[in-house]
Design an enzyme around this catalytic site. Structure first.
Site, PDB file in Angstrom:
ATOM      1  N   ASP A  27      14.853  46.259 -30.168  1.00 30.04           N
ATOM      2  CA  ASP A  27      15.927  46.842 -29.360  1.00 30.04           C
ATOM      3  C   ASP A  27      15.771  48.361 -29.331  1.00 30.04           C
ATOM      4  OD1 ASP A  27      19.034  45.701 -28.534  1.00 30.04           O
ATOM      5  OD2 ASP A  27      18.750  47.873 -28.726  1.00 30.04           O
ATOM      6  N   ILE A  28      16.010  48.936 -28.166  1.00 36.24           N
ATOM      7  CA  ILE A  28      15.852  50.392 -27.993  1.00 36.24           C
ATOM      8  C   ILE A  28      16.939  51.163 -28.743  1.00 36.24           C
ATOM      9  CG2 ILE A  28      17.281  50.712 -25.913  1.00 36.24           C
ATOM     10  CD1 ILE A  28      14.914  52.325 -24.724  1.00 36.24           C
ATOM     11  N   HIS A  85      19.436  36.879 -23.760  1.00 31.66           N
ATOM     12  CA  HIS A  85      18.691  37.381 -24.914  1.00 31.66           C
ATOM     13  C   HIS A  85      19.468  37.094 -26.188  1.00 31.66           C
ATOM     14  CE1 HIS A  85      21.144  40.603 -23.137  1.00 31.66           C
ATOM     15  NE2 HIS A  85      21.361  41.037 -24.367  1.00 31.66           N
ATOM     16  N   GLY A 104      30.550  41.880 -23.894  1.00 29.04           N
ATOM     17  CA  GLY A 104      29.768  43.112 -23.957  1.00 29.04           C
ATOM     18  C   GLY A 104      28.333  42.968 -23.515  1.00 29.04           C
ATOM     19  N   GLN A 105      28.019  41.899 -22.779  1.00 27.84           N
ATOM     20  CA  GLN A 105      26.644  41.750 -22.289  1.00 27.84           C
ATOM     21  C   GLN A 105      26.345  42.865 -21.288  1.00 27.84           C
ATOM     22  OE1 GLN A 105      25.687  38.000 -20.372  1.00 27.84           O
ATOM     23  NE2 GLN A 105      23.518  38.521 -20.176  1.00 27.84           N
ATOM     24  N   SER A 106      25.284  43.609 -21.553  1.00 28.28           N
ATOM     25  CA  SER A 106      24.945  44.741 -20.683  1.00 28.28           C
ATOM     26  C   SER A 106      23.670  44.519 -19.877  1.00 28.28           C
ATOM     27  CB  SER A 106      24.816  46.021 -21.515  1.00 28.28           C
ATOM     28  OG  SER A 106      23.789  45.896 -22.475  1.00 28.28           O
ATOM     29  N   HIS A 121      19.953  38.501 -29.975  1.00 27.93           N
ATOM     30  CA  HIS A 121      19.725  39.604 -30.904  1.00 27.93           C
ATOM     31  C   HIS A 121      19.418  38.998 -32.276  1.00 27.93           C
ATOM     32  CE1 HIS A 121      21.871  42.779 -28.394  1.00 27.93           C
ATOM     33  NE2 HIS A 121      22.393  41.685 -27.869  1.00 27.93           N
ATOM     34  N   ASN A 130      25.455  37.904 -26.530  1.00 26.34           N
ATOM     35  CA  ASN A 130      26.652  38.295 -25.802  1.00 26.34           C
ATOM     36  C   ASN A 130      26.581  37.642 -24.424  1.00 26.34           C
ATOM     37  OD1 ASN A 130      27.600  40.002 -27.898  1.00 26.34           O
ATOM     38  ND2 ASN A 130      26.136  41.568 -27.264  1.00 26.34           N
TER      39      ASN A 130
HETATM   40  P1  DGP Z   1      23.625  43.233 -24.679  1.00 28.76           P
HETATM   41  O1  DGP Z   1      24.559  44.398 -24.728  1.00 28.76           O
HETATM   42  O2  DGP Z   1      24.018  42.086 -25.578  1.00 28.76           O
HETATM   43  O3  DGP Z   1      23.361  42.805 -23.249  1.00 28.76           O
HETATM   44  O4  DGP Z   1      22.247  43.759 -25.268  1.00 28.76           O
HETATM   45  C1  DGP Z   1      21.312  44.473 -24.514  1.00 28.76           C
HETATM   46  C2  DGP Z   1      20.441  45.211 -25.480  1.00 28.76           C
HETATM   47  O5  DGP Z   1      19.304  45.666 -24.767  1.00 28.76           O
HETATM   48  C3  DGP Z   1      21.079  46.449 -26.106  1.00 28.76           C
HETATM   49  O6  DGP Z   1      21.195  46.241 -27.515  1.00 28.76           O
HETATM   50  C4  DGP Z   1      20.113  47.585 -25.816  1.00 28.76           C
HETATM   51  C5  DGP Z   1      18.860  46.867 -25.343  1.00 28.76           C
HETATM   52  N1  DGP Z   1      18.115  47.565 -24.315  1.00 28.76           N
HETATM   53  C6  DGP Z   1      18.600  48.087 -23.161  1.00 28.76           C
HETATM   54  N2  DGP Z   1      17.611  48.641 -22.450  1.00 28.76           N
HETATM   55  C7  DGP Z   1      16.472  48.492 -23.172  1.00 28.76           C
HETATM   56  C8  DGP Z   1      15.115  48.842 -22.943  1.00 28.76           C
HETATM   57  O7  DGP Z   1      14.727  49.435 -21.932  1.00 28.76           O
HETATM   58  N3  DGP Z   1      14.230  48.515 -23.923  1.00 28.76           N
HETATM   59  C9  DGP Z   1      14.611  47.862 -25.066  1.00 28.76           C
HETATM   60  N4  DGP Z   1      13.658  47.590 -25.956  1.00 28.76           N
HETATM   61  N5  DGP Z   1      15.877  47.484 -25.299  1.00 28.76           N
HETATM   62  C10 DGP Z   1      16.793  47.803 -24.354  1.00 28.76           C
END
Ligand code: DGP
Length: 116
Positions: free
Chosen positions: A33-34, A102, A95-97, A104, A89
């Site tokens: 995760d970033i 996916h 809070g799904q973004s 976690h 999520n």
């Molecule tokens: P959620 O909020 O549950 O949809 O999780 C999305 C996750 O994705 C969040 O923890 C940050 C991660 N994320 C967003 N953009 C990027 C990206 O460009 N690269 C990576 N590795 N993770 C990302």
């Protein structure tokens, strides 16, 4: 551009956008995760696009098993024998973004409960 063509995680899966890949299977990919929320924070995604778990379970429930299998392999790879959390999520209120399903995989510290 369609939703899938414009999907961030589809682009990561295709290698168009770089990611720190931890493990991969025929159907799924695991990358860091970033914005990590724990010492280990890895996302497990299917290579095929599904918006969320509801979409996944409606259309390809067997793939969910493959994702969880890869998630447990990530935990083993990361040395999380003392415990870890797998969470997804699903939808806006959760809070799904990113609208590509996916899981976690979080670990490497004590994790509190309940989540916020
Ligand atoms: P959620 O909020 O549950 O949809 O999780 C999305 C996750 O994705 C969040 O923890 C940050 C991660 N994320 C967003 N953009 C990027 C990206 O460009 N690269 C990576 N590795 N993770 C990302």
């Amino acid at each position: 551009m369609s939703a899938v063509q414009d999907c961030l995680f589809c682009k990561i899966s295709a290698g168009v956008i770089p990611a720190d890949v931890v493990l991969e299977s025929d159907s799924a990919i695991a990358f860091r995760d970033i914005d990590p929320k724990a010492p280990t924070h890895v996302l497990v995604i299917p290579k095929k696009h599904f918006a969320d778990v509801t979409d996944l379970m409606s259309n390809d429930p067997d793939l969910a098993s493959e994702l969880l299998t890869l998630a447990t392999k990530v935990a083993e790879h990361e040395g999380l024998a003392s415990g870890y959390r797998i969470v997804t999520n699903n939808g806006e209120d959760a809070g799904q973004s990113v609208a590509h399903v996916h899981f976690h995989v979080l670990g490497g510290r004590s994790l509190s409960w309940p989540p916020g």
